[in-house]
Design an enzyme around this catalytic site. Structure first.
Site, PDB file in Angstrom:
ATOM      1  N   LYS A 141     -47.901  23.922 -30.587  1.00  0.00           N
ATOM      2  CA  LYS A 141     -48.061  23.801 -32.002  1.00  0.00           C
ATOM      3  C   LYS A 141     -48.533  25.016 -32.537  1.00  0.00           C
ATOM      4  O   LYS A 141     -48.207  25.602 -33.663  1.00  0.00           O
ATOM      5  CB  LYS A 141     -48.775  22.646 -32.148  1.00  0.00           C
ATOM      6  CG  LYS A 141     -48.305  21.261 -32.064  1.00  0.00           C
ATOM      7  CD  LYS A 141     -49.436  20.133 -32.022  1.00  0.00           C
ATOM      8  CE  LYS A 141     -48.722  18.700 -31.470  1.00  0.00           C
ATOM      9  NZ  LYS A 141     -49.560  17.493 -31.306  1.00  0.00           N
ATOM     10  N   GLN A 163     -55.711  16.187 -31.278  1.00  0.00           N
ATOM     11  CA  GLN A 163     -54.676  15.981 -30.191  1.00  0.00           C
ATOM     12  C   GLN A 163     -55.178  14.623 -29.341  1.00  0.00           C
ATOM     13  O   GLN A 163     -56.443  14.600 -29.026  1.00  0.00           O
ATOM     14  CB  GLN A 163     -54.568  17.014 -29.293  1.00  0.00           C
ATOM     15  CG  GLN A 163     -53.491  16.981 -28.121  1.00  0.00           C
ATOM     16  CD  GLN A 163     -52.170  16.986 -28.482  1.00  0.00           C
ATOM     17  OE1 GLN A 163     -51.701  17.561 -29.660  1.00  0.00           O
ATOM     18  NE2 GLN A 163     -51.531  16.016 -28.022  1.00  0.00           N
ATOM     19  N   ASP A 194     -51.207  14.477 -39.429  1.00  0.00           N
ATOM     20  CA  ASP A 194     -50.195  13.489 -38.323  1.00  0.00           C
ATOM     21  C   ASP A 194     -50.013  12.362 -38.870  1.00  0.00           C
ATOM     22  O   ASP A 194     -49.320  11.291 -38.185  1.00  0.00           O
ATOM     23  CB  ASP A 194     -51.301  13.432 -37.181  1.00  0.00           C
ATOM     24  CG  ASP A 194     -51.033  14.338 -35.939  1.00  0.00           C
ATOM     25  OD1 ASP A 194     -49.793  14.443 -35.926  1.00  0.00           O
ATOM     26  OD2 ASP A 194     -51.743  14.299 -35.088  1.00  0.00           O
TER      27      ASP A 194
END
Ligand code: NAD
Length: 294
Positions: free
Chosen positions: A52, A96, A119
């Site tokens: 990412k 994460q 997200d």
């Protein structure tokens, strides 16, 4: 059979975003800035976060990696999130998953400012998505929708069977595919571990999205001729014959199922790269929101 090439499409999307970023630079504007929070040293998480961050750099975004030890307490992580919420230089950030067991995942995701929640895991964004309002859609289902759109896979009036009801893939893709939109307008069946006679359902499906994480679970005898197959599964299968000690397997028995499918995503190179591209797209949107609030 046509391969739904997520690598190729995600590269196109990244090029499109990079062109927008180049224009921002030319105009002397601030470029989008994504931060990623990683707690601990889980191998797969390190790989995901690393790619990412590298993708951000390649397209001209700013990126920050916040790497915390696996002994981090919930309080310390919440404090970090508060800092990121307040930091005006950061447009969006991700935490994460999975988190170490001493930390309540739900509590952490609730602490993220919904306007920086690229997200799309905060209930505000999830709720907005369910109500057909503009939101940050979770990157993996958003990537699947984009892949279907760019390949012109017809979803309207089709029967989509989704295997897996997780909050990050199965449940949100069931919402997006049933939305009154294009792609969308599908009739959706959401299957899970308590579903009875899954095969009877998948055999009726025009589209199957498999997101359960069991290697080669979906066999050819579970699939109707001409179905479109989306394989979300990513499982590391131990394999001593390979240098890194494992290989990546999808949920679909690709060799046999691809003989019957009209469209199919490979693993790797299908849904995985699309996920990162859509995270970048969400960060671009976060920057717009951020600027419009000033
Ligand atoms: P999860 O691991 O949280 O849950 C699995 C789901 O599968 C559950 O809802 C469960 O009910 C269902 N399930 C389990 N066994 C089943 C069975 N026999 N029949 C029907 N349903 C069954 O799900 P997740 O986090 O969405 O992950 C699923 C897979 O997708 C994993 O391999 C994960 O690594 C992968 N994944 C890939 C991406 C990507 O970018 N490609 C993103 C997220 C997750």
């Amino acid at each position: 059979m046509e391969l739904l090439d997520g690598k190729k499409v995600s590269d196109q999307i990244k090029d499109e975003i990079a062109a927008e970023v180049a224009q921002m630079v030319q105009r002397g504007e601030k470029v989008p800035h994504l931060a990623a929070v990683l707690v601990g040293n889980d191998g797969a998480s390190l790989t995901y976060v690393g790619s990412k961050v590298r993708s951000c750099e390649r397209i001209g975004f700013e990126s920050t990696l916040v790497h915390l030890p696996d002994t981090t307490s919930e309080e310390e992580l919440l404090e970090k999130i508060h800092e990121l919420n307040m930091d005006d230089s950061i447009d969006g950030f991700i935490i994460q998953l999975p988190l170490p067991k001493q930390i309540d995942e739900q509590k952490v995701l609730m602490a993220v400012d919904p306007d920086k929640d690229v997200d799309g895991f905060h209930p505000t964004n999830f709720g907005r998505m369910a109500l057909d309002m503009e939101s940050f859609n979770p990157a993996t289902p958003y990537g699947i929708m984009e892949l279907l759109k760019r390949y012109g896979v017809v979803t309207e009036g089709k029967h989509a069977v989704i295997i897996g009801r997780s909050h990050i893939v199965g449940r949100p893709i069931s919402i997006l595919l049933s939305q009154k939109a294009n792609p969308g307008n599908a009739t959706v069946t959401l299957a899970h571990s308590r579903t009875k006679d899954l095969k009877a359902l998948t055999l009726q499906a025009d589209i199957i999205v498999s997101a359960l994480g069991v290697p080669h679970f979906l066999k050819a005898d579970m699939v109707k001729e001409g179905a479109a197959i989306i394989d979300v599964g990513i499982t590391r299968v131990p394999d001593d014959s390979r240098e890194r000690g494992y290989y990546i397997a999808g949920d679909v028995d690709f060799k046999a199922v691809s003989q019957k499918a009209s469209y199919i995503t490979p693993v790797p190179g299908g849904v995985g790269p699309m996920t990162i591209a859509m995270l970048l797209k969400n960060t671009l949107l976060a920057r717009e929101r951020h600027r419009s609030k000033k």
